[in-house]
Design an enzyme around this catalytic site. Structure first.
Site, mmCIF file in Angstrom:
data_model
loop_
_atom_site.group_PDB
_atom_site.id
_atom_site.type_symbol
_atom_site.label_atom_id
_atom_site.label_comp_id
_atom_site.label_asym_id
_atom_site.label_seq_id
_atom_site.Cartn_x
_atom_site.Cartn_y
_atom_site.Cartn_z
ATOM 1 N N LEU A 128 -7.992 17.478 10.604
ATOM 2 C CA LEU A 128 -10.248 17.255 10.753
ATOM 3 C C LEU A 128 -10.909 16.661 9.984
ATOM 4 C CD1 LEU A 128 -11.803 20.729 10.840
ATOM 5 C CD2 LEU A 128 -11.151 19.998 12.917
ATOM 6 N N PRO A 129 -10.178 15.033 10.320
ATOM 7 C CA PRO A 129 -10.362 14.078 9.363
ATOM 8 C C PRO A 129 -11.762 13.702 9.563
ATOM 9 C CG PRO A 129 -8.657 12.976 11.543
ATOM 10 C CD PRO A 129 -8.870 14.715 11.389
ATOM 11 N N HIS A 130 -12.281 13.095 8.867
ATOM 12 C CA HIS A 130 -13.291 12.452 8.758
ATOM 13 C C HIS A 130 -13.979 11.848 7.413
ATOM 14 C CE1 HIS A 130 -13.389 16.755 6.316
ATOM 15 N NE2 HIS A 130 -14.078 15.943 5.457
ATOM 16 N N PRO A 131 -15.432 11.274 7.137
ATOM 17 C CA PRO A 131 -15.600 10.265 5.960
ATOM 18 C C PRO A 131 -15.500 10.832 4.719
ATOM 19 C CG PRO A 131 -16.029 10.234 8.343
ATOM 20 C CD PRO A 131 -15.826 11.186 8.077
#
Lengths: 219, 590
Positions: A128-131
């Site tokens: 779950l890549p996210h900033p």
């Protein structure tokens, strides 16, 4: 104006308002059914620095079908070829619709920055890549981009399973991000979802299935 | 024994203040009275010092005013007030580097905000400045300058004796009472003005010393200048008809009071717009005073001769001329004080009030059928004086008692009382605050002792900080955060940047509770991603009323306090309430 209405506008209980009138602390006409005039009441409150009017406190709104809508606003990429997590992130960010070039660069930088701090792999082949911090001002609503990988890549997951599906989560604010995370968590825990994701989906399939999950759980 | 010897001896007693004798005496009276007893010699010292200062100012102005009589009637007479006003302003602004104006707001501010502290230079600044202004013909009184100077004297003596802030404020009020009492030969007026306008707190701790100061200053003034009231008059009899006419005089006085206050404010604004205002404003407005003096000589200077003439029934003018004189006096007062020249409104109030009273009485007599004589017009002059003081200063007790004292008469008390309160009611329709308090109220600095607003502004946020908080770093994952939560009883966690001091945001346990129970998600979520980074921040030097406003605006229960960018602690509504209650018990016991 009735007592109850005045009490609501002044954010006090009716009992407090009645006491103020009894003690002669505020102007009121003798008419029990219609004791206050709104302009008088507003001036009275202003003179004393009291808040007056509808409450401005934000009420947390539960967005209907948040995850399915977010994917609907985003994209689902199939058969993505990438050698490592960073390349996957680059594919994902490139697929976010309606971003200016500099905004896209900023999002990419923030997401890679977050990956460098710690892996965003969830386990079971999902990441779950996210900033690192919500990208304020870019988005009005959350956007999710899904990438199905042709060959799973290593994402430093705790369970050691290589990632076959990555979901890029972009939210306008921290509270929205929290809600989105909770939806993702709930959706991924449903039986059969792991295998379904591993097999690959289209945007339409993804939105439909997640919407069914969200509606079934009342969210 | 002469007054000076008494003064010297008393000051010597003050010098040996911490001596055992006083302490033993105090102990006999019980611990709580000890500090009150110690205040008494200090109060007498302040009374004598302020009385001396008042007598010297009064006599000095009197001498110089008469000495300048030749110049005034000569060709340069028209420029004389301007010269005095420019010098007065320069002395206050340049030599002593103080703010312009009559100074009473600064005295009240010293009590409200500065723990009774006034600069030592204030003992002389307006004393010298008003001497120059008033003796040259500026239309102003000496009372505000003496309030200012004597207040500073009281504060300075309190500073030398190292008393606490509350007692220092009381000694400042002692100076004010002594100054007014000394200059008017009016001890009750001094007491009432100090309590009603300056201290606004009626307790034994304050009344006892202020009474002593007023008594000392008045006795000293009587020894040096003689025991005459400022005004003399023959005996007045007033009937019920006269009392009823006083309702009308009260209403007129109220309007005139509002006009005087507005005129003053108007010329203040005019002079603020002038370039190089320290010189240009008093020069230009002072020339206006000079011109007015040419047309109407009674409108310049302190003007007590005019008031005396009004009281004695010797005001040689018809109704319309009287009205014109009142108007001229209002304008010259506005010009003088609006220019920033040091001086007060006390004397102008008395002069305008007396003329308005005579004017009213003559007008009323004119409309009454023959054979219904009203009381002597001098009695209306006195009632008008009460009305103007009450209406302009919003100080009814001062207005009533001043006139009783300076005329040495009690016969008119009912009329004075009636006119004073009606005038106050009418004047308040125009302005909620008096000329003394409006500037302070606008800046939120009118904070009377023991009031809720005072308590809220005395308490600083940094005093109420919750120090025992568990700060977390923004790079910590929620999985690690679970360990922090296990050991903590709190619901709000301040989040710091990697440097460990800079504030980043706040994490509400309730917001992330669901995620904490999901180990997989908790492991990949950083606190920095889900914290509230836009939370309102309270500056560490804010006072509690500022903090409450932020709580009100944001609806938050807990807010971070920052010192610049550094995290200083958390402030919660509930601890704020605890601190407020404790402060209330201390500041307003019982």
């Amino acid at each position: 104006m009735e007592l109850s209405e005045a009490a609501r506008l002044l954010h006090v209980s009716e009992a407090t308002l009645q006491r103020w009138v009894r003690q002669g602390l505020m102007p009121a006409s003798g008419d029990a059914d219609d004791p206050f005039r709104v302009d008088e009441l507003r001036r009275w409150a202003d003179e004393r620095g009291l808040p007056f009017g509808e409450s401005s406190a934000r009420t947390p709104q539960r967005a209907e079908r948040m995850l399915s809508s977010a994917v609907g606003r985003g994209a689902v990429l199939r058969g993505v070829t990438a050698a490592n997590a960073s390349e996957v992130v680059e594919h994902l960010v490139r697929a976010v619709p309606d971003l200016e070039a500099d905004e896209r660069a900023l999002v990419l930088e923030r997401v890679l920055d977050r990956e460098r701090l710690a892996s965003t792999a969830l386990g079971h082949g999902v990441a779950l890549p996210h900033p690192r911090a919500p990208v304020a001002g870019l988005l009005a609503d959350p956007v999710v981009v899904v990438a199905h990988l042709r060959r799973p890549v290593d994402w430093a997951a705790l369970d050691g399973v290589p990632v076959h599906t990555a979901l890029l989560l972009l939210s306008p604010s921290a509270p929205v991000h929290l809600q989105l995370l909770s939806r993702v968590s709930h959706a991924l825990k449903q039986p059969g979802v792991d295998a379904w994701l591993a097999a690959g989906t289209t945007q339409a399939e993804f939105v439909e299935r997640v919407r069914a999950i969200e509606e079934a759980s009342g969210k | 024994m002469t007054m000076l010897e008494i003064a010297g001896e008393t000051l010597a007693q003050v010098g040996s203040l911490p001596g055992r004798g006083w302490r033993r005496l105090a102990r006999l009276r019980g611990e709580s009275d000890e500090r009150l007893v110690l205040m008494l010699p200090l109060a007498v010292a302040v009374g004598i010092a302020s009385g001396l200062s008042a007598v010297a100012l009064r006599s000095g102005v009197h001498e110089v005013f008469h000495w300048l009589a030749g110049v005034r009637s000569g060709a340069l007479g028209i420029a004389l007030p301007a010269g005095g006003m420019v010098l007065g302003v320069l002395v206050v602004r340049k030599l002593f580097r103080e703010a312009p104006g009559h100074g009473v707001p600064q005295v009240i501010r010293a009590v409200c905000r500065d723990g009774g502290r006034m600069p030592r230079r204030s003992i002389l600044s307006r004393w010298v400045g008003s001497m120059l202004t008033v003796s040259a013909g500026g239309s102003a009184g000496l009372e505000a300058p003496i309030v200012f100077s004597a207040g500073a004297l009281g504060s300075a003596i309190g500073g030398l004796a190292k008393v606490d802030e509350r007692r220092r404020s009381v000694l400042l009020a002692c100076g004010v009472a002594g100054g007014i009492a000394g200059i008017f030969n009016a001890p009750i007026t001094g007491l009432v003005f100090a309590m009603e306008v300056v201290l606004a707190e009626w307790s034994a701790l304050s009344i006892v010393p202020v009474v002593l100061a007023a008594v000392s200053a008045t006795e000293l003034s009587r020894n040096l200048l003689g025991n005459a009231g400022a005004f003399s008059h023959s005996s007045f009899e007033m009937s019920t008809t006269d009392l009823l006419w006083c309702v009308g005089l009260g209403i007129v006085s109220g309007f005139v009071s509002a006009a005087l206050a507005r005129t003053l404010r108007f010329f203040e604004r005019v002079s603020e717009k002038l370039p190089a205002r320290e010189i240009v404003a008093p020069a230009v407005l002072g020339l206006g005073v000079g011109v007015a003096g040419l047309v109407m000589p009674q409108a310049v200077g302190e003007g007590y001769e005019t008031a005396q003439a009004a009281i004695s029934g010797n005001l040689a003018a018809g109704v319309w001329l009287c009205a014109a004189l009142a108007l001229a006096k209002i304008v010259t007062t506005g010009l003088t004080l609006g220019s920033g020249a040091p001086g007060g409104v006390f004397a102008p109030c008395l002069v305008v009030g007396s003329v308005v009273g005579v004017c009213f009485s003559r007008a009323a007599q004119a409309v009454l059928p023959a054979g219904h004589p009203l009381a002597h017009e001098g009695s209306y002059a006195l009632a008008g004086m009460s009305g103007l003081v009450a209406g302009v200063m919003h100080a009814p007790l001062t207005g009533i008692l001043l006139v009783v004292e300076v005329t040495g008469g009690y016969q008119l008390i009912l009329n004075l009382m009636l006119v004073a309160v009606i005038s106050l009611v009418v004047a308040r329709q125009f302005d909620r605050h008096s000329i003394y308090t409006e500037a302070l109220a606008e800046r939120g600095e009118l904070l009377r002792p023991g009031t809720d607003r005072r308590i809220l502004s005395d308490l600083r946020v940094h005093e109420t900080l919750d120090q025992f908080v568990d700060p977390v770093r923004e790079t910590m994952t929620l999985a690690d955060f679970v360990e922090v939560v296990k050991k903590s009883k709190r619901n709000h966690f301040p989040v710091l940047r990697a440097d460990g001091v800079t504030f980043a945001g706040i994490l509400h346990l309730g917001d992330v509770r669901e995620l904490l129970f999901d180990p997989e998600l908790a492991r990949l979520t950083l606190i920095g991603t889900v914290m509230d980074a836009n939370v309102a921040r309270v500056p560490a030097d804010a006072d509690l009323s500022d903090a409450l406003e932020i709580f009100e605006r944001t609806g938050a229960w807990v807010l971070p306090v920052v010192d610049g960018e550094r995290f200083a602690g958390l402030l919660s509504k509930s601890t704020l309430f605890d601190h407020y209650r404790r402060e209330l018990s201390v500041q307003a016991p019982g």
